[in-house]
Motif scaffolding. Structure first.
Motif, PDB file in Angstrom:
ATOM      1  N   ARG A   1       1.845 -33.998  -8.200  1.00  0.00           N
ATOM      2  CA  ARG A   1       2.464 -33.026  -7.289  1.00  0.00           C
ATOM      3  C   ARG A   1       1.800 -31.653  -7.459  1.00  0.00           C
ATOM      4  NH1 ARG A   1       7.300 -34.344  -4.734  1.00  0.00           N
ATOM      5  NH2 ARG A   1       8.209 -36.325  -5.413  1.00  0.00           N
TER       6      ARG A   1
ATOM      7  N   ASP B   1       0.457 -29.735  -5.280  1.00  0.00           N
ATOM      8  CA  ASP B   1       0.667 -28.766  -4.190  1.00  0.00           C
ATOM      9  C   ASP B   1       2.085 -28.195  -4.188  1.00  0.00           C
ATOM     10  OD1 ASP B   1       1.705 -31.244  -3.588  1.00  0.00           O
ATOM     11  OD2 ASP B   1       1.339 -31.089  -1.420  1.00  0.00           O
ATOM     12  N   ASP B   2       2.929 -28.664  -5.108  1.00  0.00           N
ATOM     13  CA  ASP B   2       4.318 -28.206  -5.165  1.00  0.00           C
ATOM     14  C   ASP B   2       4.454 -27.165  -6.289  1.00  0.00           C
ATOM     15  OD1 ASP B   2       7.063 -27.861  -5.314  1.00  0.00           O
ATOM     16  OD2 ASP B   2       7.523 -29.975  -4.979  1.00  0.00           O
TER      17      ASP B   2
ATOM     18  N   GLN C   1       6.639 -24.764  -6.783  1.00  0.00           N
ATOM     19  CA  GLN C   1       7.993 -24.562  -7.315  1.00  0.00           C
ATOM     20  C   GLN C   1       8.298 -25.626  -8.377  1.00  0.00           C
ATOM     21  OE1 GLN C   1      11.171 -24.295  -4.425  1.00  0.00           O
ATOM     22  NE2 GLN C   1      12.752 -24.518  -5.987  1.00  0.00           N
TER      23      GLN C   1
END
Length: 359
Positions: A334, A336-337, A339
């Protein structure tokens, strides 16, 4: 100029015809011989003459369809004109006074496919009707709560389940009706409906269940606080469900519920229980990445809380090295995430900084 031409029946006539023909459908449903034919000319079983034979169920069904369409036209108007307010008011009053609204819901399975759609449109339309700040149909259903429970029980009948779901969710938009369902014994039936084997029905039941638990924040907080033990005992079973969709949706909804600021007392109670933390730690290792991800959003609340109970601290300390290693490699794909990555790093730091209490 009269409101109704000879070819257009007024609300009282439409309701009368609809009620009479619904009674015929009910009567025929109870008979063992449902294929009885009557004479079109003398309205009795076929006589000796060359009579046209008519199936009374079919004839009544056609009349029901016509009446529902006429009713829908009054409520919704047509493409070129809005429905007249006074006629809508007349129709609404006739529906209340005659008990037809109850009859239509109670016998929805006897109405044909298009008719079922018409019933749900009529029901939802009349439910939205307001007179100033009053909602007369909400008041009517509040005084006749069995309507709500008939709709809820509709999930047990595949041929009407989805239509009942549409009407039930329209009811839930109104807080007085949502309150009746939430605080009823029947609310717990949702826990079996969301586990039904028919995917469409289970999904629809879950959509209604979620709506009930998220729409009216203060009401739901009060309900969950008063019924915490019973509700979360049933809810935990959903988190162990063999059904992937139910399990994932339930876990995601749990995250939404405990992160909602209105449910602070519920969140505090939930994250104080060591068995709940153990369950989330197990779900972090689920074979499904999506289940893992939803579990992460609940797990983070345990770790991030500044007021952890001693049993929670002990579990985190006991598993400290393993958790740090596990989270460091958790769902690295993940990328690109941002947060998620920030939250993961924050949890690792929180766990690393945990210290054993001094004796």
């Amino acid at each position: 100029m009269p409101l109704f031409s000879k070819s257009h029946k007024n609300p009282a006539e439409i309701v009368k015809i609809l009620k009479e023909n619904m009674a015929i459908l009910e009567k025929q449903e109870k008979k063992t011989d449902k294929l009885l034919f009557v004479c079109a000319c003398c309205a009795s079983p076929p006589c000796a003459g060359a009579c046209i034979r008519v199936n009374p169920t079919q004839k009544a069904s056609e009349e029901v369809s016509k009446s529902l369409q006429a009713m829908k036209e009054i409520l919704c108007g047509t493409t070129d004109k809005e429905p007249p307010t006074e006629i809508v008011a007349q129709l609404a009053q006739e529906l209340y006074n005659s008990g037809l609204l109850v009859t239509l819901i109670a016998n929805l399975q006897l109405i044909d496919f298009e008719g079922k759609k018409d019933v749900s449109q009529i029901f939802n339309n009349i439910l939205r009707r307001q007179i100033g700040t009053r909602s007369p149909t909400v008041e009517y259903i509040s005084a006749h709560p069995h309507i709500l429970f008939m709709l809820l029980k509709g999930y047990e009948s595949p041929n009407i389940a989805l239509r009942c779901g549409i009407m039930l969710r329209e009811c839930i938009r109104h807080e007085p009706l949502a309150k009746i369902i939430l605080f009823s014994e029947q609310f717990r039936d949702f826990f079996k409906y969301v586990e039904l084997s028919t995917f469409d029905i289970a999904s629809d039941a879950f959509a209604t269940f979620k709506d009930l638990l998220t729409r009216h924040k203060l009401l739901v907080a009060e309900f969950l606080e008063q019924n915490y033990d019973a509700i979360f005992e049933d809810y935990e079973k959903l988190l162990h469900s063999e059904n992937y969709v139910t399990k994932r949706q339930s876990l995601k909804l749990l995250g939404e519920l405990i992160l909602d600021r209105h449910n602070f007392a519920i969140m505090t109670k939930y994250i104080s229980k060591p068995e709940n933390l153990k369950l989330m730690m197990n779900l972090l290792r689920d074979k499904s990445p999506n289940i893992q991800f939803e579990a992460f959003h609940v797990f983070k609340v345990f770790v991030a809380s500044p007021n952890k109970t001693q049993p929670i601290v002990e579990i985190l300390l006991k598993n400290q090295p393993k958790l740090i290693e596990f989270l460091s490699n958790f769902q690295k794909e993940r990328t690109d995430d941002e947060q998620f990555t920030d939250e993961k790093n924050y949890l690792i730091k929180q766990i690393r900084d945990l210290k054993k209490p001094t004796a």
